[in-house]
Design a protein around this motif. Structure first.
Motif, PDB file in Angstrom:
ATOM      1  N   SER A   1       0.804  -1.231   0.000  1.00 43.40           N
ATOM      2  CA  SER A   1       0.000   0.000   0.000  1.00 43.40           C
ATOM      3  C   SER A   1       0.833   1.275   0.000  1.00 43.40           C
ATOM      4  N   SER A   2       2.082   1.195  -0.433  1.00 45.83           N
ATOM      5  CA  SER A   2       2.987   2.342  -0.558  1.00 45.83           C
ATOM      6  C   SER A   2       3.667   2.752   0.744  1.00 45.83           C
ATOM      7  N   LEU A   3       3.415   2.074   1.844  1.00 48.26           N
ATOM      8  CA  LEU A   3       4.104   2.390   3.093  1.00 48.26           C
ATOM      9  C   LEU A   3       5.561   1.967   3.009  1.00 48.26           C
ATOM     10  N   ASN A   4       6.461   2.807   3.520  1.00 46.97           N
ATOM     11  CA  ASN A   4       7.851   2.397   3.579  1.00 46.97           C
ATOM     12  C   ASN A   4       8.166   1.734   4.918  1.00 46.97           C
ATOM     13  N   ALA A   5       9.394   1.276   5.082  1.00 45.41           N
ATOM     14  CA  ALA A   5       9.749   0.440   6.233  1.00 45.41           C
ATOM     15  C   ALA A   5       9.958   1.225   7.511  1.00 45.41           C
TER      16      ALA A   5
ATOM     17  N   ALA B   1      14.849  -3.057   9.578  1.00 48.42           N
ATOM     18  CA  ALA B   1      13.719  -3.751  10.196  1.00 48.42           C
ATOM     19  C   ALA B   1      13.824  -5.231   9.869  1.00 48.42           C
ATOM     20  N   PRO B   2      13.202  -6.094  10.658  1.00 42.82           N
ATOM     21  CA  PRO B   2      13.238  -7.530  10.349  1.00 42.82           C
ATOM     22  C   PRO B   2      12.684  -7.857   8.967  1.00 42.82           C
ATOM     23  N   SER B   3      11.747  -7.064   8.477  1.00 44.72           N
ATOM     24  CA  SER B   3      11.102  -7.365   7.197  1.00 44.72           C
ATOM     25  C   SER B   3      11.771  -6.683   6.009  1.00 44.72           C
ATOM     26  N   ALA B   4      12.537  -5.597   6.253  1.00 43.04           N
ATOM     27  CA  ALA B   4      13.127  -4.853   5.141  1.00 43.04           C
ATOM     28  C   ALA B   4      14.174  -3.863   5.646  1.00 43.04           C
ATOM     29  N   ASN B   5      15.144  -3.591   4.794  1.00 39.63           N
ATOM     30  CA  ASN B   5      16.066  -2.474   5.000  1.00 39.63           C
ATOM     31  C   ASN B   5      15.823  -1.444   3.897  1.00 39.63           C
ATOM     32  N   GLU B   6      16.079  -0.167   4.209  1.00 39.54           N
ATOM     33  CA  GLU B   6      15.903   0.885   3.211  1.00 39.54           C
ATOM     34  C   GLU B   6      16.942   1.975   3.401  1.00 39.54           C
ATOM     35  N   TYR B   7      17.325   2.597   2.293  1.00 36.69           N
ATOM     36  CA  TYR B   7      18.072   3.847   2.388  1.00 36.69           C
ATOM     37  C   TYR B   7      17.554   4.807   1.330  1.00 36.69           C
TER      38      TYR B   7
ATOM     39  N   ASN C   1      14.418  11.624  -5.263  1.00 28.52           N
ATOM     40  CA  ASN C   1      14.752  10.700  -4.180  1.00 28.52           C
ATOM     41  C   ASN C   1      15.413   9.437  -4.741  1.00 28.52           C
ATOM     42  N   TYR C   2      16.660   9.195  -4.344  1.00 30.10           N
ATOM     43  CA  TYR C   2      17.330   7.936  -4.651  1.00 30.10           C
ATOM     44  C   TYR C   2      17.028   6.999  -3.489  1.00 30.10           C
ATOM     45  N   TYR C   3      16.199   5.975  -3.746  1.00 31.07           N
ATOM     46  CA  TYR C   3      15.559   5.209  -2.680  1.00 31.07           C
ATOM     47  C   TYR C   3      15.629   3.724  -3.020  1.00 31.07           C
ATOM     48  N   THR C   4      16.188   2.939  -2.095  1.00 22.26           N
ATOM     49  CA  THR C   4      16.313   1.493  -2.272  1.00 22.26           C
ATOM     50  C   THR C   4      15.556   0.770  -1.172  1.00 22.26           C
ATOM     51  N   HIS C   5      14.788  -0.229  -1.569  1.00 25.41           N
ATOM     52  CA  HIS C   5      13.937  -1.010  -0.668  1.00 25.41           C
ATOM     53  C   HIS C   5      14.372  -2.477  -0.775  1.00 25.41           C
ATOM     54  N   ILE C   6      14.872  -3.053   0.320  1.00 22.19           N
ATOM     55  CA  ILE C   6      15.404  -4.419   0.336  1.00 22.19           C
ATOM     56  C   ILE C   6      14.521  -5.267   1.245  1.00 22.19           C
TER      57      ILE C   6
ATOM     58  N   VAL D   1      16.061  -6.873  -3.810  1.00 21.70           N
ATOM     59  CA  VAL D   1      16.396  -5.458  -3.854  1.00 21.70           C
ATOM     60  C   VAL D   1      15.522  -4.772  -4.903  1.00 21.70           C
ATOM     61  N   PHE D   2      14.849  -3.687  -4.491  1.00 24.37           N
ATOM     62  CA  PHE D   2      13.975  -2.940  -5.389  1.00 24.37           C
ATOM     63  C   PHE D   2      14.405  -1.476  -5.436  1.00 24.37           C
ATOM     64  N   ASP D   3      14.479  -0.959  -6.641  1.00 21.71           N
ATOM     65  CA  ASP D   3      14.769   0.460  -6.841  1.00 21.71           C
ATOM     66  C   ASP D   3      13.456   1.234  -6.744  1.00 21.71           C
ATOM     67  N   ARG D   4      13.338   2.060  -5.721  1.00 24.13           N
ATOM     68  CA  ARG D   4      12.129   2.867  -5.522  1.00 24.13           C
ATOM     69  C   ARG D   4      12.381   4.349  -5.819  1.00 24.13           C
ATOM     70  N   SER D   5      13.453   4.661  -6.533  1.00 26.03           N
ATOM     71  CA  SER D   5      13.794   6.057  -6.818  1.00 26.03           C
ATOM     72  C   SER D   5      12.700   6.726  -7.636  1.00 26.03           C
TER      73      SER D   5
END
Length: 433
Positions: A326-330, A368-374, A395-400, A419-423
């Motif tokens: 639903s578009s929420l980040n970690a 987080a246990p479910s994901a890392n992000e920067y 925004n350069y944004y990575t969702h792992i 690894v997902f590129d969310r930029s």
């Protein structure tokens, strides 16, 4: 490149509000009494750079208009306003998922399943009565409300009482919420407040010390005590410092699982005592430049119901992909820890057509246990004229991910590392009158 061209075209041809500052409130003309009219034309465009992934980074845009009529007499103010919005483009095509941002409507009392074919694109967002004097004010109806843990349009009542120069009281009761602006257009419903939300708060301010204790209560879902402490030192005209600690301790009832409207239910059981802790240190230079660092820690599923539509972290917690929970980040996920860095510079009347300019660079790292992000975010807010503004975020944004729970649409994500590129680029441009 085709997305970049579309982004530039839509950004230059649309009217939009500041990307960082949109909260849905229409600026009102100052008036001692009588009728007044206010409104806005805005558009919002978000372009994700990487669409070819198991969970793609979606892109979408909308056009939105607001018009409100008000009347002031003595200590009363009456408001009535209508807002309308429509999707201008949607990268998900056949899935038609942009309706999750614009028009999503499960019915006022959740009487139906929201789909792209039953959206709500026009509704009365302002319908309120305000009474205000020097020591007391009360507002009831539908209106925009912005505080640390609730930041949206609400249907309800809020009252403020000034006991003396140091003490203040606040009471809030709401039945439903709505979203207008900053990438969203969602009609009033109980989707995020199943049986309403109630809040009482006692504040104390003396010199450099500002604090409050508060309690939120959502029947059959949670009871949440908390406190906020803010210390302010220095001289605003040279160098000043602000230290802030904000803590909530949501206790989720067993019945929250039976209702089933809360967030991150598939990540961790929300029941019992949980905690969110925010600590932030700001340094301001000459009332123009700001540097800040902060940490935000969740213990358990603390943001299952509180902290999503209103959160003092200082970031957008909804900038993930609609394909990814639903578009929420970690940053608001169970047991997440986030380190944040903020910087900004603010200028006034730099030149012709530059009445105001805010620029900044923010960094976020979440574990987080479910994901890392920067995330590395560059933003610009440009007040072109008194009524015309432009905003831009890159925004350069990575969702792992480490959990299949992030795959809310059943695209086949497993519990391995992905690894997902969310930029993305986000542009806004608004004309307000």
């Amino acid at each position: 490149m085709k997305y970049l061209g579309l982004f530039v075209c839509l950004s230059c041809c649309s009217f939009v509000a500041f990307a960082e500052d949109i909260d849905g409130e229409i600026p009102q003309r100052e008036s001692s009494g009588g009728l007044f009219l206010s409104g806005a034309l805005e558009s919002f465009n978000k372009i994700g750079f990487t669409n070819k992934q198991l969970l793609p980074t979606n892109s979408y845009g909308y056009m939105l208009g607001e018009l409100s009529l008000g009347y002031r007499i003595n200590k009363f103010e009456f408001m009535l306003g209508v807002a309308a919005a429509g999707i201008t483009f949607d990268s998900t095509r056949g899935d038609r998922l942009a309706f999750n941002y614009v028009g999503f409507y499960p019915g006022y009392a959740l009487s139906r399943i929201a789909t792209p074919d039953n959206t709500s694109n026009v509704f009365v967002h302002n319908a309120s009565v305000l009474y205000s004097d020097s020591n007391f004010d009360i507002k009831a109806g539908r209106f925009n409300y912005s505080e640390d843990w609730v930041d949206s349009y609400i249907e309800g009542v809020v009252a403020h009482v000034k006991i003396n120069e140091d003490l203040r009281l606040k009471f809030l009761a709401l039945s439903t919420t709505a979203l207008v602006g900053y990438g969203w257009f969602i009609n009033y419903s109980t989707a995020y407040s199943t049986y309403g939300l109630f809040n009482a708060e006692l504040g104390y301010k003396k010199g450099f010390f500002d604090s409050s204790i508060f309690l939120y209560f959502a029947p059959r879902e949670h009871i949440t005590p908390g406190f906020n402490i803010s210390l302010n030192f220095g001289d605003e005209d040279s160098i000043s410092y602000k230290t802030e600690i904000n803590v909530i301790l949501p206790y989720h009832f067993d019945s929250i699982n039976k209702i089933g409207n809360h967030f991150f239910a598939d990540f961790k059981d929300a029941r019992g005592l949980t905690t969110s802790i925010l600590a932030r240190q700001d340094i301001n230079f000459f009332n123009k430049y700001n540097l800040a660092i902060a940490v935000y820690k969740n213990i358990g599923n603390a943001n299952a119901r509180l902290g999503l539509f209103g959160n003092p972290i200082g970031i957008d917690v909804w900038d993930n992909s609609t394909f990814s929970f639903s578009s929420l980040n970690a940053s608001v996920a169970p047991d997440a820890f986030s380190f944040l860095f903020f910087s900004s510079a603010s200028y006034k009347n730099l030149a012709l057509y530059v009445e105001g300019l805010d620029i900044g660079f923010d960094i976020r790292y979440t574990n987080a246990p479910s994901a890392n992000e920067y995330s590395f975010k560059l933003y610009l807010n440009w007040q072109i004229l008194d009524k015309l503004s432009f905003g831009l975020i890159a925004n350069y944004y990575t969702h792992i991910t480490f959990s299949s729970a992030w795959d809310s649409l059943g695209k086949g994500l497993d519990n391995k590392r992905h690894v997902f590129d969310r930029s993305y680029l986000m542009a806004t441009l608004a004309y307000r009158f």
